[in-house]
Design an enzyme around this catalytic site. Structure first.
Site, mmCIF file in Angstrom:
data_model
loop_
_atom_site.group_PDB
_atom_site.id
_atom_site.type_symbol
_atom_site.label_atom_id
_atom_site.label_comp_id
_atom_site.label_asym_id
_atom_site.label_seq_id
_atom_site.Cartn_x
_atom_site.Cartn_y
_atom_site.Cartn_z
ATOM 1 N N LYS A 101 0.625 -1.153 -0.033
ATOM 2 C CA LYS A 101 0.096 -0.023 0.044
ATOM 3 C C LYS A 101 0.852 1.181 0.050
ATOM 4 C CE LYS A 101 -3.782 2.241 2.463
ATOM 5 N NZ LYS A 101 -4.522 2.082 3.926
ATOM 6 N N SER A 176 -9.375 2.419 2.609
ATOM 7 C CA SER A 176 -8.591 2.977 1.741
ATOM 8 C C SER A 176 -7.282 2.066 1.043
ATOM 9 C CB SER A 176 -7.510 4.113 2.629
ATOM 10 O OG SER A 176 -7.046 3.384 3.615
ATOM 11 N N SER A 200 -9.850 0.097 6.769
ATOM 12 C CA SER A 200 -9.194 0.050 5.425
ATOM 13 C C SER A 200 -8.587 -1.020 5.115
ATOM 14 C CB SER A 200 -8.289 1.477 5.440
ATOM 15 O OG SER A 200 -8.792 2.321 5.361
#
Length: 514
Positions: A101, A176, A200
């Site tokens: 990420k 996210s 997330s």
């Protein structure tokens, strides 16, 4: 010898007068002059600090900067940057590919964290979790797109364009950790690292139909990742199977000595040993308050999760309905913590803040501070909302609601702990609805923010309390995945993984992991 260009320029009288007014200090001109004289000694310390060299990380695995993929090579818009980084020649992750990420530092590879305010920043050191997966033999294929400063449960707020759901490209992949979920679901990587402050990891896992685990707070070191709020920050594994989640968690978990979120009492375990395919004797509690959220819950999602939870009885577990009334207040406590906490640390504190003993990424702080101040209007609508309301609460109520929310979090935590006395695991929908449509580019602010924050009432409370929670796919409705969330006692990820593995094998007839 005095440096002609000091690291910190001495303040002017006007600067001190301005600060005095902000802090409501009534200083005369003589007072100001006196304080300016007293500052000469401390200011010399900052000159010396700039002369000293901080410990530097050694990045043992060579890598090239890589490249930003063209749209035709990135159909889901899930990659921010491609850069193949082979890890050790052998290890538990040898032969496995992984996406990181883009809120996690990978040395030599650009990091944007979803916002133009950070575009162009290149870390000089790997995050702890990056070092660990490379030491374990994984090959990192690049950075996965994340939402702007990670403050969205949708996949439409990042500044590189929306990440598209592999099951329906018109819909969000969840946020996210948007790119991480989409890339695993599309089979472009075996596994991914995600971050979770309000859900997330679990939200994209749910909407993309994969497995995602938010570990107990502090089990996985956060060192080298862009924080939102220290008491909410988590990193966790995402993968296409329970077995791969367990494998990746074994590699990621454990203290690194640099993250104050971690506790020496929280030891990692051999999570793959728990994957027996057996749910015999487990006590499953279906939390009634996790269903029927007014204006959010969809009937087919609630029904699918209840049916799926009931399947544990076929696998040898006992399944009962339990009530945790505090769960309905969890989202309110999350808001009380996240708005003020994120404003102080992530925005005003330029991603690092103060008052914690850990590894500070000075280069990241400098880069974000410059970008935030010069490109403030480019921050996402969600981040603007957080900043405006968080600062208002600080200015008007002086931290009262943050403080009270953190105190009330102990009551929320105790309520879950009480339910977990008679149950080994709690169950509810990960998200109350199926993946939503990506808002059009000209959508009004209200729609953009609504689609970013509406899905979090079940996931966010467990970031507040720190309990481990995992989303696993349990059904398909209208062609879209539905996620079921399992919540366990702190430090008992193995129990969650055992149940998930039993469900995966018993319901989806997956083979025994090698």
């Amino acid at each position: 010898m005095t440096d002609a260009h000091p690291a910190v320029r001495p303040p002017t009288a006007a600067a001190i007068e301005d600060i005095a007014r902000r802090y409501r200090l009534d200083l005369s001109a003589e007072d100001v002059a006196g304080f300016l004289g007293l500052m000469a000694g401390p200011l010399a310390s900052f000159d010396r600090i700039d002369q000293l060299t901080a410990p530097a990380a050694i990045n043992r695995y060579p890598r090239t900067p890589g490249y930003r993929p063209q749209p035709e090579d990135n159909p889901l818009n899930a990659w921010y940057w491609k850069s193949e980084i082979p890890g050790a020649e052998s290890g538990p992750l040898a032969g496995r590919t992984l996406a990181v990420k883009d809120n996690v530092c990978v040395a030599g590879v650009p990091m944007m964290n979803g916002t133009r305010a950070l575009e162009g920043y290149v870390p000089d050191a790997d995050a702890t979790v990056v070092t660990r997966v490379l030491d374990a033999g994984a090959t990192i294929l690049g950075k996965s797109v994340c939402e702007s400063l990670c403050f969205s449960g949708g996949s439409h707020t990042n500044d590189t364009g929306p990440v598209r759901n592999p099951h329906d490209p018109t819909r969000t992949s969840g946020g996210s950790s948007a790119g991480s979920g989409a890339l695993v679901a599309a089979g472009e990587v075996d596994m991914a690292i995600g971050g979770d402050q309000g859900g997330s990891v679990r939200m994209p896992a749910s909407w993309c139909g994969i497995y995602g685990l938010k570990p107990t707070w502090g089990l996985v070191p956060y060192t080298g990742a862009f924080p939102i709020e220290i008491t909410l920050d988590h990193l966790g594994p995402m993968a296409a199977t329970t077995a791969d989640v367990a494998l990746l968690l074994e590699v990621l978990a454990g203290p690194d000595g640099l993250d104050p979120r971690q506790s020496a009492q929280l030891a990692p375990a051999g999570y793959r040993k728990a994957l027996t395919g057996d749910a015999e004797g487990l006590r499953i509690g279906i939390v009634s308050e996790g269903f029927g959220w007014a204006g959010a819950s969809e009937d087919d999602v609630d029904e699918a999760v209840r049916v799926a939870a009931g399947r544990f009885a076929d696998l040898g577990a006992s399944v009962t309905e339990v009530s945790v009334p505090w769960h309905r207040d969890g989202i309110h406590l999350f808001n009380g913590i996240a708005f003020e906490g994120a404003t102080k640390l992530m925005v005003e504190g330029n991603s690092m803040g103060t008052n914690w003993k850990g590894e500070y990424n000075v280069g990241l702080l400098d880069a974000f501070a410059r970008g935030r101040l010069t490109r403030a209007d480019d921050l996402s609508e969600t981040v603007k909302l957080v900043t405006l309301l968080g600062q208002y609460l600080q200015d008007r109520y002086h931290g009262r609601y943050y403080a009270k929310s953190r105190n009330l979090a102990r009551s929320l935590e105790a309520a879950y702990d009480a339910a977990l006395v008679d149950c080994d695991l709690l169950v509810m929908p990960t998200l109350p609805m199926k993946a939503t449509l990506i808002p059009p580019g000209d959508a009004p602010r209200e729609e953009v923010i609504g689609r970013a924050l509406e899905m979090v009432p079940n996931t966010a409370p467990f970031d507040v309390t720190g309990h481990p929670a995992m989303s696993l796919p349990c059904a398909v409705a209208d062609g879209l995945p539905v996620g079921m969330m399992l919540i366990g006692r702190k430090g008992e990820e193995a129990t969650i993984l055992r149940a998930s593995d039993a469900f995966e094998r018993g319901v989806f007839a997956r083979p025994v992991p090698a």
